[in-house]
Write a protein that holds these residues in place. Structure first.
Motif, PDB file in Angstrom:
ATOM      1  N   ASN A 118      43.262  -6.668  49.558  1.00 15.96           N
ATOM      2  CA  ASN A 118      44.299  -7.033  50.515  1.00 15.96           C
ATOM      3  C   ASN A 118      44.044  -8.424  51.098  1.00 15.96           C
ATOM      4  O   ASN A 118      44.974  -9.230  51.271  1.00 15.96           O
ATOM      5  CB  ASN A 118      44.370  -5.995  51.634  1.00 15.96           C
TER       6      ASN A 118
ATOM      7  N   GLN B 165      54.868  -6.732  47.346  1.00 12.44           N
ATOM      8  CA  GLN B 165      54.994  -5.300  47.074  1.00 12.44           C
ATOM      9  C   GLN B 165      53.605  -4.649  47.005  1.00 12.44           C
ATOM     10  O   GLN B 165      53.387  -3.549  47.509  1.00 12.44           O
ATOM     11  CB  GLN B 165      55.762  -5.084  45.766  1.00 12.44           C
ATOM     12  N   GLU B 166      52.684  -5.349  46.332  1.00 17.50           N
ATOM     13  CA  GLU B 166      51.323  -4.819  46.237  1.00 17.50           C
ATOM     14  C   GLU B 166      50.676  -4.747  47.617  1.00 17.50           C
ATOM     15  O   GLU B 166      49.978  -3.781  47.949  1.00 17.50           O
ATOM     16  CB  GLU B 166      50.464  -5.678  45.322  1.00 17.50           C
TER      17      GLU B 166
ATOM     18  N   ARG C  35      52.209  -4.300  50.471  1.00 16.59           N
ATOM     19  CA  ARG C  35      52.771  -3.156  51.176  1.00 16.59           C
ATOM     20  C   ARG C  35      52.147  -1.846  50.688  1.00 16.59           C
ATOM     21  O   ARG C  35      51.867  -0.944  51.471  1.00 16.59           O
ATOM     22  CB  ARG C  35      54.290  -3.133  51.011  1.00 16.59           C
ATOM     23  N   GLY C  36      51.929  -1.745  49.381  1.00 16.90           N
ATOM     24  CA  GLY C  36      51.284  -0.556  48.839  1.00 16.90           C
ATOM     25  C   GLY C  36      49.859  -0.393  49.350  1.00 16.90           C
ATOM     26  O   GLY C  36      49.420   0.720  49.673  1.00 16.90           O
TER      27      GLY C  36
ATOM     28  N   ASN D  75      49.818   0.967  52.920  1.00 15.68           N
ATOM     29  CA  ASN D  75      50.017   2.414  52.979  1.00 15.68           C
ATOM     30  C   ASN D  75      48.748   3.170  52.568  1.00 15.68           C
ATOM     31  O   ASN D  75      48.391   4.185  53.167  1.00 15.68           O
ATOM     32  CB  ASN D  75      51.178   2.819  52.066  1.00 15.68           C
ATOM     33  N   LYS D  76      48.079   2.656  51.523  1.00 15.95           N
ATOM     34  CA  LYS D  76      46.839   3.292  51.079  1.00 15.95           C
ATOM     35  C   LYS D  76      45.752   3.199  52.146  1.00 15.95           C
ATOM     36  O   LYS D  76      45.000   4.154  52.368  1.00 15.95           O
ATOM     37  CB  LYS D  76      46.350   2.654  49.784  1.00 15.95           C
TER      38      LYS D  76
END
Length: 509
Positions: free
Chosen positions: A97, A130-131, A133-134, A137-138
């Motif tokens: 991230n 997009q990655e 945001r994923g 969430n993870k």
């Protein structure tokens, strides 16, 4: 199996055990109060010590008759490994991230992103977003999972019994280690009368009226019986004060989460209620108002008195003593030995409590025992001192000694059907003294600073508690042992100053 030594600074984590005469396994889970406020003390368990010695903790569960909890240590190990793996995966996610956030921060134009020495299109930037945001969430899911795992670990740790002292005999049988006023088997005893019969003849006890007003397990003390209660309180306070104890009158009602932190369960292993909980008027469903309970012993409010506080090592030991009304919802089996004053729902008790430096518990423990011996010896009671077995240790205790007084009326059961050797011999518990190490202070967030020899800024102090006098039981023993066949009871001389000049209790004319 690790067994606690007085000088060791290990974590002692426990759930209470049954009396050795009951010999029943505890429940699988501790009931937690419905609402625990954010202001409540935050427990801190030594999970590292449990993980490193999980086999010893499991063996300790078996030795203390906590069969249902013997698997907790290995479960803690497994959950911790799962937590550690999740933590590692979370770090990898954070690293990725951070890389993405750094790349996104190098944007030249709205349609271009710098990646190394190359520029990428706005479409590739969209993929990075997009990655990201994923990953967010993870990371959120991982954080929740880790918190849940830690919660499960703490719940399992809270159920583990305290590590057992090396002085404690394993199993269910106590060791007799001494006598007060000589072994009663060596003296001649008069024909026995129970304190219930004596109290009725001398108009000292009223059980019938209490049964109508409150039910079984309640009583009225009348006339000299009420004076004896006050005399016993004053005498016990006098002796404890002479030994350096500060007199404190504690509240009888405390928050339920304080009761749990001290190691007292709302219900026993068969589901029968032990602690009286207070129903709050106009409490709405979902209210964040914490629950209250009536204290079964002053040990609970005394321990809570220093919750969330930092003590100074120079001030320890801090020793307090005080009288209180105590409440036990489950008053035990209803038989000959529990008839009358021996096992009741409400009673007066003078309790001693102390905070000590870790490893310095034994000196205070011996002091409490000395006070108990002085009181009982001067009351003229024949007693025996017991080193209590592992099955009999309560939630927080790592070591416990009881003193049992001789009740002549119990001895007459020697030819009846009895369940244990103690029933034959006429003994009944009147005091108890326990070393609790840091079980209570870890749960109540009580700490101590400036501990000599410690590299830590704060440590957890130890607690020690003991009965100065449990009034109803001692009063019953005085009536039975002081009874004269001429129809009166001799009052122990040490109680005369508070008995309005009376030296004997006679039948009312």
């Amino acid at each position: 199996m690790i067994r606690w030594k007085p000088s060791a600074r290990r974590t002692r984590i426990a759930l209470s055990a049954s009396k050795y005469r009951q010999r029943r396994p505890p429940s699988d889970r501790v009931r937690v109060p419905e609402v625990i406020p954010t202001t409540a003390p935050k427990p801190e368990y030594n999970i590292k010590h449990i993980r490193n010695h999980y086999e010893s903790y499991s063996q300790n569960c078996d030795a203390r008759n906590y069969k249902a909890q013997s698997g907790n240590p290995s479960k803690i190990v497994g959950l911790f490994e799962e937590w550690a793996q999740s933590k590692s995966d979370t770090r990898d996610l954070r690293v990725r991230n951070n890389v993405i956030q750094k790349e996104l921060s190098h944007t030249k134009t709205p349609s271009e992103v710098k990646t190394g020495s190359q520029y990428v299109t706005g479409q590739e930037r969209t993929k990075l977003l997009q990655e990201a945001r994923g990953l967010k969430n993870k990371l959120a899911a991982s954080t929740i999972k880790e918190q849940q795992l830690l919660g499960q670990i703490d719940a399992l740790a809270a159920e583990l019994p305290n590590l057992t002292s090396e002085e404690t005999p394993l199993g269910s049988d106590p060791n007799v280690i001494g006598y007060i006023n000589e072994d009663v088997s060596t003296i001649e005893t008069h024909p026995a009368r129970s304190h219930v019969e004596i109290g009725a003849d001398l108009d000292l006890l009223d059980f019938a009226g209490a049964a109508t007003a409150s039910g079984w397990g309640w009583y009225y003390l009348r006339n000299e019986g009420a004076l004896l209660e006050q005399a016993l309180i004053q005498y016990a306070l006098k002796v404890a004060r002479e030994h350096g104890f500060t007199i404190v009158t504690p509240p009888s009602m405390v928050y339920s989460h304080i009761v749990s932190a001290c190691g007292f369960r709302p219900r026993d292993q068969s589901g029968e209620q032990q602690v009286y909980n207070i129903e709050q008027a106009n409490k709405k469903k979902g209210s964040d108002r914490p629950a209250w309970s009536l204290a079964g012993t002053a040990e609970i409010p005394f321990a809570g008195m220093k919750a969330k506080q930092v003590l100074d090592a120079a001030d320890l030991p801090i020793k307090v003593v005080g009288p209180s009304r105590c409440y036990r919802a489950e008053a035990g089996a209803r038989g000959v030995d529990t008839k009358g004053l021996y096992r009741v729902h409400e009673f007066t008790k003078v309790e001693m409590f102390a905070w000590t430096l870790p490893g310095a518990e034994q000196e205070v423990f011996d002091s409490l025992l000395s006070i108990q011996k002085t009181i009982l010896e001067n009351l003229g009671l024949h007693c025996r001192i017991l080193e209590m077995p592992s099955h009999d240790l309560g939630a927080s205790a790592t070591r416990k000694q009881d003193i049992e007084a001789f009740f002549p009326s119990r001895q007459r059961r020697k030819h009846d059907h009895v369940h244990s050797k103690e029933d034959n011999e006429g003994w009944g518990e009147v005091t108890s003294t326990s070393i609790c190490t840091d079980y209570q202070t870890r749960r109540l967030d009580t700490r101590v600073k400036n501990v000599p020899g410690s590299k830590k800024p704060l440590e957890f102090p130890s607690t020690v508690n003991g009965t100065a006098v449990a009034v109803p039981r001692v009063l019953a023993a005085i009536l039975e042992n002081g009874w004269d066949k001429e129809g009166f009871v001799r009052i122990p001389e040490v109680l005369w100053p508070w008995m309005h000049g009376m030296q004997i209790i006679e039948k009312k004319k």
